[in-house]
Write an enzyme that holds these catalytic residues in place. Structure first.
Site, mmCIF file in Angstrom:
data_model
loop_
_atom_site.group_PDB
_atom_site.id
_atom_site.type_symbol
_atom_site.label_atom_id
_atom_site.label_comp_id
_atom_site.label_asym_id
_atom_site.label_seq_id
_atom_site.Cartn_x
_atom_site.Cartn_y
_atom_site.Cartn_z
ATOM 1 N N SER A 260 144.039 -21.800 -9.486
ATOM 2 C CA SER A 260 144.265 -23.232 -9.378
ATOM 3 C C SER A 260 145.660 -23.505 -8.844
ATOM 4 O O SER A 260 146.561 -22.676 -8.971
ATOM 5 C CB SER A 260 144.068 -23.923 -10.723
ATOM 6 O OG SER A 260 145.266 -23.837 -11.464
ATOM 7 N N LYS A 261 145.771 -24.667 -8.243
ATOM 8 C CA LYS A 261 147.017 -25.086 -7.602
ATOM 9 C C LYS A 261 148.174 -25.061 -8.617
ATOM 10 O O LYS A 261 149.311 -24.812 -8.249
ATOM 11 C CB LYS A 261 146.780 -26.497 -7.055
ATOM 12 C CG LYS A 261 147.835 -27.013 -6.125
ATOM 13 C CD LYS A 261 147.586 -26.590 -4.671
ATOM 14 C CE LYS A 261 148.845 -26.809 -3.847
ATOM 15 N NZ LYS A 261 149.341 -25.661 -3.147
ATOM 16 N N ARG A 262 147.838 -25.293 -9.887
ATOM 17 C CA ARG A 262 148.900 -25.348 -10.887
ATOM 18 C C ARG A 262 149.571 -23.990 -11.083
ATOM 19 O O ARG A 262 150.741 -23.893 -11.348
ATOM 20 C CB ARG A 262 148.343 -25.849 -12.233
ATOM 21 C CG ARG A 262 148.731 -27.294 -12.504
ATOM 22 C CD ARG A 262 148.087 -27.789 -13.764
ATOM 23 N NE ARG A 262 146.626 -27.725 -13.654
ATOM 24 C CZ ARG A 262 145.829 -27.227 -14.585
ATOM 25 N NH1 ARG A 262 146.317 -26.750 -15.692
ATOM 26 N NH2 ARG A 262 144.524 -27.231 -14.407
ATOM 27 N N GLY A 264 149.697 -21.525 -8.824
ATOM 28 C CA GLY A 264 150.234 -20.877 -7.627
ATOM 29 C C GLY A 264 149.538 -21.431 -6.421
ATOM 30 O O GLY A 264 148.787 -22.401 -6.513
ATOM 31 N N ASP A 270 149.708 -22.121 2.821
ATOM 32 C CA ASP A 270 150.899 -21.890 1.991
ATOM 33 C C ASP A 270 151.384 -20.449 2.144
ATOM 34 O O ASP A 270 152.577 -20.184 2.206
ATOM 35 C CB ASP A 270 150.585 -22.126 0.506
ATOM 36 C CG ASP A 270 150.213 -23.570 0.220
ATOM 37 O OD1 ASP A 270 150.765 -24.462 0.887
ATOM 38 O OD2 ASP A 270 149.361 -23.803 -0.660
#
Ligand code: GLU
Length: 487
Positions: A260-262, A264, A270
């Site tokens: 999940s984006k949270r 990493g 990116d």
């Protein structure tokens, strides 16, 4: 429109992303498995844009997608950007095709019109929730008479088209990796195929497209497994042969949670930005599910194509291990020639507005090649070259050697260094001269080299003193030693 195309005998796989603007690492993984299955079987890999969920659509998404695939050096044999025999390759340009097949399905009894209002559906759902029942359409419109249907249409009532699921028994489907999977009919919902605005759902459009585009293998994440019986029942309702389905294992982070984006980065963009090389990303992603028999970890594109086997794809969750990605990236950075690496590093200096000429860049590249994990690290890595960090003089002290003794040794080294002619200012020569000098003075290497390295870098950890001296040049080397003497 070309919806009557006969199936070709050749292997065809597709990447079918929604145009959300960024490429999720899990989607890239599905794409790469598709690409390498196609390549290893001598087939074609094509691109189709699944843009029926317009809420998720982002302007310029196709261009961005093509740009990232071009960076990865993965190309598509057909797609919205170049056409092909099975187009159009954008779903919103295929609406007539979906309508035609939906109509056919309604006529042959595989689907039906549902006129339930959203108010009714909401009430039904609330009731199911209160009774702790799974959310399912109650099939209220499944058996409407022709007269009722005609009347509702005449009245201008909106409708969706729903798939008629079997009412009892089991649906047995076959996944290439898991073999047969059984689903109980009672768990299947009469789900929507065409929404009231005429737009198809993923479940419908992807089946129609995969069939008409003669797709032979579908690679997708195993989060799609619950949809699998719906898809297979659709193929059966049309009397079509389904492609082979390869549901790739879930990707988990190192602690066993969902990516999940949270925690990493989850987008390929990116990773590109941080300076991961496309070779490393491809090598890394293809191992998220594939285990080559010989346990080889580093694989070039040619080796993947030559060795890839569908049977070697696993089903247990794949772990997204960033340390492994760093390791692979480091490996591919070291494989670059000096000039290639300079070209890859230059943009990072430009982006930071750091002025650097080719000579300086070359020296920094030599120092960095064995040491950086990703290209963006170059800025922090090389900062001490541009400006000596402000360090505490006590850092010059080494084991039993006091700061003052370190300064005495530096004073001796300074005298030697001042006499080294410019043409001998090379890493190897500096090393030979300084080692010889230490031996002549009956000194211990560490008592000279530690203070010299600290004087030149101002850091606790850095490349060795000969490399730094070479990169700094004679004048700056002398300046930095003098500044250490004043600490
Ligand atoms: N459009 C779907 C997605 O982006 C594709 C899934 C599939 O490959 O069938 O997740």
């Amino acid at each position: 429109m070309n919806d009557n195309k006969k199936k070709e005998s050749g292997v065809r796989l597709r990447f079918a992303p929604s145009p959300t603007g960024f490429l999720h690492i899990g989607n890239l993984r599905s794409a790469l498995f598709g690409y390498f299955i196609a390549k290893s079987l001598g087939g074609k890999f094509i691109l189709r844009l699944e843009d029926t969920d317009q809420k998720r659509e982002v302007a310029g998404a196709l261009e961005k997608l093509l740009a990232i695939f071009s960076w990865l050096d993965i190309d598509f044999a057909e797609g919205p950007h170049k056409g092909g025999d099975y187009g159009p390759y954008i779903q919103t340009e295929r609406l007539e095709i979906y309508h035609k097949y939906a109509k056919e399905l309604v006529v042959n009894g595989g689907a039906y019109r549902c006129f339930c209002t959203s108010k009714r559906l909401e009430e039904m759902r609330a009731e199911q929730q209160a009774k702790k029942l799974p959310p399912r359409y109650d099939r209220c419109c499944r058996d409407l008479s022709t007269a009722e249907i005609e009347k509702k249409i005449k009245n201008g009532e909106e409708f969706v088209i729903r798939q008629k699921m079997p009412l009892s028994g089991e649906v047995i489907v076959s996944d290439e990796l898991r073999g047969e999977i059984k689903f109980s009919a009672k768990d299947l919902d009469d789900h929507v195929l065409i929404k009231s605005n005429g737009v198809p759902t993923y479940q419908f459009a992807s089946v129609i497209d995969d069939h008409l585009m003669a797709i032979t293998h579908v690679t997708r994440g195993d989060e799609w497994l619950p949809s699998f019986p719906k898809n297979i029942l659709l193929y059966q309702a049309f009397g079509w042969q389904a492609p082979k389905f390869v549901h790739l294992p879930l990707i988990l982070n190192k602690t066993g949670g969902k990516l999940s984006k949270r925690q990493g980065d989850v987008y390929v963009e990116d990773y590109k930005q941080k300076g991961y090389l496309s070779e490393a990303i491809i090598n890394f992603c293809i191992l998220l599910g594939w285990h080559p028999k010989n346990d080889q970890e580093i694989l070039s594109r040619q080796e993947i194509i030559a060795n890839f086997k569908l049977e070697e794809i696993g089903v247990s969750p794949a772990i997204f291990d960033e340390e492994k990605l760093d390791y692979l990236n480091g490996y591919y950075i070291r494989k670059k020639t000096k000039t290639e690496l300079m070209d890859l590093l230059r943009p990072y200096f430009i982006a930071e507005k750091i002025k650097i000429d080719d000579k300086q860049l070359e020296k920094i590249t030599v120092l960095a090649q064995e040491r950086i994990k990703k290209l963006a690290d170059i800025i922090d890595f090389s900062a001490f070259i541009f400006k000596l960090p402000d360090y505490d003089g006590e850092l010059l002290a080494w084991k039993k050697l006091s700061k003052e003794e370190a300064q005495t040794n530096l004073q001796l080294l300074l005298k030697l260094i001042e006499k080294i002619p410019d043409k001998q200012w090379e890493i190897k020569e500096l090393e030979t001269l300084i080692f010889a000098f230490i031996t002549e003075n009956n000194g211990k290497n560490g008592d000279f080299l530690w203070p010299l390295r600290v004087a030149l870098s101002g850091l606790k950890n850095s490349p060795g003193p000969f490399e730094i001296a070479w990169a700094l040049g004679k004048e700056e080397t002398i300046n930095r030693i003098k500044s250490a003497l004043n600490k």
